[in-house]
Design a protein around this motif. Structure first.
Motif, short mmCIF file in Angstrom:
data_model
loop_
_atom_site.label_atom_id
_atom_site.label_comp_id
_atom_site.label_asym_id
_atom_site.label_seq_id
_atom_site.Cartn_x
_atom_site.Cartn_y
_atom_site.Cartn_z
N ASN A 50 4.33 106.38 -9.88
CA ASN A 50 3.56 107.08 -10.11
C ASN A 50 2.52 106.97 -11.90
O ASN A 50 1.40 107.64 -12.47
CB ASN A 50 3.68 108.62 -10.54
CG ASN A 50 4.36 108.96 -9.42
OD1 ASN A 50 3.07 108.39 -8.31
ND2 ASN A 50 4.95 109.72 -8.87
N LEU A 51 3.21 106.00 -12.43
CA LEU A 51 2.93 105.21 -13.66
C LEU A 51 1.74 104.16 -13.47
O LEU A 51 2.06 103.39 -13.56
CB LEU A 51 4.02 104.94 -14.70
CG LEU A 51 3.46 104.85 -16.17
CD1 LEU A 51 3.07 106.10 -17.32
CD2 LEU A 51 4.44 104.31 -16.66
N SER A 52 0.42 104.47 -14.23
CA SER A 52 -0.63 102.81 -14.07
C SER A 52 0.20 101.70 -14.44
O SER A 52 1.11 101.71 -15.90
CB SER A 52 -1.58 103.49 -14.97
OG SER A 52 -2.17 102.82 -15.47
N LEU A 53 -0.62 100.92 -14.18
CA LEU A 53 -0.01 99.76 -14.74
C LEU A 53 0.26 99.33 -15.82
O LEU A 53 -0.01 98.38 -17.36
CB LEU A 53 -0.19 98.32 -13.38
CG LEU A 53 0.47 98.21 -12.57
CD1 LEU A 53 0.00 97.21 -11.32
CD2 LEU A 53 1.47 98.38 -12.65
N LEU A 54 -1.42 100.03 -16.33
CA LEU A 54 -1.97 99.50 -17.52
C LEU A 54 -1.15 100.64 -18.55
O LEU A 54 -1.66 100.09 -20.25
CB LEU A 54 -3.55 100.61 -17.62
CG LEU A 54 -4.97 99.84 -16.28
CD1 LEU A 54 -6.00 100.21 -16.22
CD2 LEU A 54 -4.69 97.96 -16.53
N PHE B 224 -6.77 108.58 -9.64
CA PHE B 224 -7.03 107.24 -8.70
C PHE B 224 -7.43 106.65 -10.57
O PHE B 224 -8.04 107.14 -10.87
CB PHE B 224 -8.31 107.14 -7.73
CG PHE B 224 -7.43 107.43 -6.27
CD1 PHE B 224 -6.28 107.22 -5.47
CD2 PHE B 224 -8.15 108.83 -5.89
CE1 PHE B 224 -6.27 107.60 -4.67
CE2 PHE B 224 -7.79 109.13 -4.87
CZ PHE B 224 -6.55 108.55 -4.00
N GLU B 225 -6.81 105.29 -10.57
CA GLU B 225 -7.26 104.40 -11.40
C GLU B 225 -8.06 103.46 -11.62
O GLU B 225 -7.25 102.67 -10.73
CB GLU B 225 -6.21 104.20 -12.52
CG GLU B 225 -7.20 104.01 -13.77
CD GLU B 225 -5.51 104.36 -14.71
OE1 GLU B 225 -5.43 104.14 -16.13
OE2 GLU B 225 -5.03 105.37 -14.83
N ILE B 226 -8.78 102.34 -12.17
CA ILE B 226 -9.08 101.41 -11.30
C ILE B 226 -8.40 100.60 -11.85
O ILE B 226 -8.44 100.86 -13.71
CB ILE B 226 -10.47 100.88 -11.92
CG1 ILE B 226 -11.97 101.96 -11.20
CG2 ILE B 226 -10.85 99.65 -11.73
CD1 ILE B 226 -11.32 101.68 -10.15
N ILE B 227 -7.76 99.43 -11.94
CA ILE B 227 -6.54 98.46 -13.08
C ILE B 227 -7.56 97.72 -13.59
O ILE B 227 -6.96 97.27 -15.09
CB ILE B 227 -5.54 98.33 -11.93
CG1 ILE B 227 -4.56 99.46 -11.71
CG2 ILE B 227 -4.69 97.69 -12.64
CD1 ILE B 227 -4.29 100.47 -12.57
N VAL B 228 -8.35 96.82 -12.51
CA VAL B 228 -9.20 95.49 -12.66
C VAL B 228 -9.96 95.78 -11.56
O VAL B 228 -9.74 95.40 -10.96
CB VAL B 228 -8.21 94.35 -13.18
CG1 VAL B 228 -6.89 94.43 -13.73
CG2 VAL B 228 -7.70 93.89 -11.11
N SER B 229 -11.09 94.51 -11.99
CA SER B 229 -12.11 94.35 -11.53
C SER B 229 -12.35 93.36 -11.76
O SER B 229 -12.86 93.04 -13.01
CB SER B 229 -13.09 95.57 -11.98
OG SER B 229 -14.02 95.56 -13.11
N ALA B 230 -13.76 92.88 -11.40
CA ALA B 230 -14.92 91.55 -11.18
C ALA B 230 -15.58 92.47 -12.90
O ALA B 230 -15.95 92.90 -12.94
CB ALA B 230 -15.56 91.16 -10.26
N GLY C 221 -9.25 101.36 -15.95
CA GLY C 221 -9.04 102.50 -16.65
C GLY C 221 -9.96 103.96 -16.89
O GLY C 221 -9.95 104.57 -16.98
N THR C 222 -10.86 103.31 -15.58
CA THR C 222 -12.19 104.70 -15.49
C THR C 222 -11.24 105.31 -14.41
O THR C 222 -10.49 104.68 -13.38
CB THR C 222 -13.05 103.38 -14.19
OG1 THR C 222 -13.83 102.76 -14.94
CG2 THR C 222 -14.10 104.80 -13.53
N LEU C 223 -11.32 106.69 -14.52
CA LEU C 223 -10.60 107.61 -13.39
C LEU C 223 -11.37 108.30 -12.58
O LEU C 223 -12.53 108.74 -12.30
CB LEU C 223 -10.12 107.72 -14.36
CG LEU C 223 -9.01 107.91 -15.88
CD1 LEU C 223 -8.24 108.81 -16.42
CD2 LEU C 223 -7.92 107.65 -15.00
N TYR C 224 -10.76 108.46 -11.43
CA TYR C 224 -11.49 108.97 -10.24
C TYR C 224 -10.37 110.62 -9.87
O TYR C 224 -9.11 109.76 -9.57
CB TYR C 224 -11.58 108.69 -8.93
CG TYR C 224 -12.24 107.47 -9.25
CD1 TYR C 224 -14.08 108.15 -9.55
CD2 TYR C 224 -11.82 106.66 -10.29
CE1 TYR C 224 -14.77 107.34 -10.12
CE2 TYR C 224 -13.48 105.30 -10.24
CZ TYR C 224 -14.77 105.14 -9.96
OH TYR C 224 -15.74 104.97 -10.43
#
Length: 338
Positions: free
Chosen positions: A9-13, A51-57, A67-70
């Motif tokens: 439950n902890l973000s990789l970031l 939900f959290e974006i971890i990496v993106s192109a 880091g974007t959160l939903y």
């Protein structure tokens, strides 16, 4: 089952996971984006509450950045995360405009594959936005190698955590711990027997009687550990066996040398802190002995005062010293009598 040190439950970031190379994950997103000629590609993770974006192109506009959160109630991501391993091809026309954040304006299709932890629980998903595909079902299979690669990195992360939890070193003293001793000592014992060396298992423990003038503390055990390491030779194996006990596999010329090691550690301890008392016990075996390490350890450990069953008190009974110093001080002592 995930290691206890892994919190899904902890973000990789937010966690210090050097085994997960997020830069490589970003490069994978870049490759997928180029292959599908897509608007962008990102990986999201389901954490405790969102939900959290971890990496993106990389994109021209700052969308779906790390880091974007939903919100956890975001239906689209829920469906993507809980889909079958072969993923989904979503037409966003089925969603009401109010159901999608403004980040998804202009996005018509999403190709996705779920990503799982090694125990099968859901980590998140890999998403391709507006992929250009003539045959969606056939081209979607190209996501599988990337899906497998990402899951392998999560498996490596968990494996490294398991290895760290079974670390062979004791953080308090820097010596081997119980697990490390059981890993290293059998090999050293076999080598010693091959070269004809006698061996002994020695257990040391600081005594803490009820009327002790000073309570035992961590620094006392660190002191004993240092004295043991300073006393033994390079070929010997020493370990902080448990909270209070230390164990040594020593290679010697005869049984009398085991007594010398025990007496030397006792004298050094007295010089460093005369208020501390030491208990020591040993078992000895020759190169011809076929005795295994484990029973010899239990034999030596069972002779420690703390390991013996409590006996009823007898008035005026003499106290037997932990180490028979007469054997050490008398050079004519016959080792066969020990």
């Amino acid at each position: 089952m995930l290691p206890e040190t892994i919190n899904p439950n902890l973000s990789l970031l937010d966690s210090d996971n050097q085994q997960v190379n997020l830069t490589r994950w970003m490069h994978q997103c870049e490759l997928i984006k180029s292959y599908y000629n897509a608007n962008t590609v990102f990986i999201f993770q389901k954490t405790s509450a969102r939900f959290e974006i971890i990496v993106s192109a990389i994109t021209e506009t700052p969308q779906f950045t790390a880091g974007t959160l939903y919100p956890a109630e975001f239906e689209l991501f829920q469906q993507i995360q809980n889909s079958q391993p072969d993923g989904l091809y979503h037409n966003l026309g089925s969603f009401m405009l109010d159901d999608l954040p403004r980040d998804f304006d202009g996005i018509q299709h999403i190709l996705s594959r779920p990503i799982a932890w090694p125990d099968g629980s859901q980590f998140g998903a890999l998403c391709v936005l507006n992929p250009h595909m003539t045959e969606p079902l056939a081209n979607a299979a190209m996501l599988e190698p990337f899906q497998i690669l990402l899951q392998q990195e999560l498996s490596l992360l968990c494996q490294n955590h398991r290895i760290e939890s079974l670390s062979m070193r004791d953080q308090e003293t820097g010596m081997l711990n119980h697990y490390g001793f059981l890993m290293m000592a059998p090999r050293q014992l076999n080598l010693g027997r091959r070269f004809g060396a006698h061996a002994g298992i020695i257990f040391f423990e600081l005594l803490s009687p009820d009327n002790a003038p000073v309570p035992l503390e961590d620094n006392h055990h660190r002191l004993l550990g240092k004295l043991i390491q300073d006393t033994i030779r390079t070929a010997d194996v020493a370990a902080h066996y448990n909270t209070t006990q230390f164990v040594v596999l020593a290679f010697v010329d005869g049984e009398r040398d085991i007594q010398h090691i025990m007496k030397r550690v006792e004298k050094l301890l007295e010089q460093q802190n005369h208020r501390l008392r030491l208990d020591a016990s040993y078992s000895f075996f020759t190169p011809e002995s076929s005795a295994k390490l484990a029973p010899m350890m239990e034999l030596a450990r069972g002779k420690l005062d703390s390991m013996r069953p409590a006996m009823p008190e007898i008035e005026d009974s003499p106290i037997k010293p932990a180490i028979d110093s007469s054997l050490y001080d008398n050079p004519a002592a016959d080792s066969a009598a020990l």
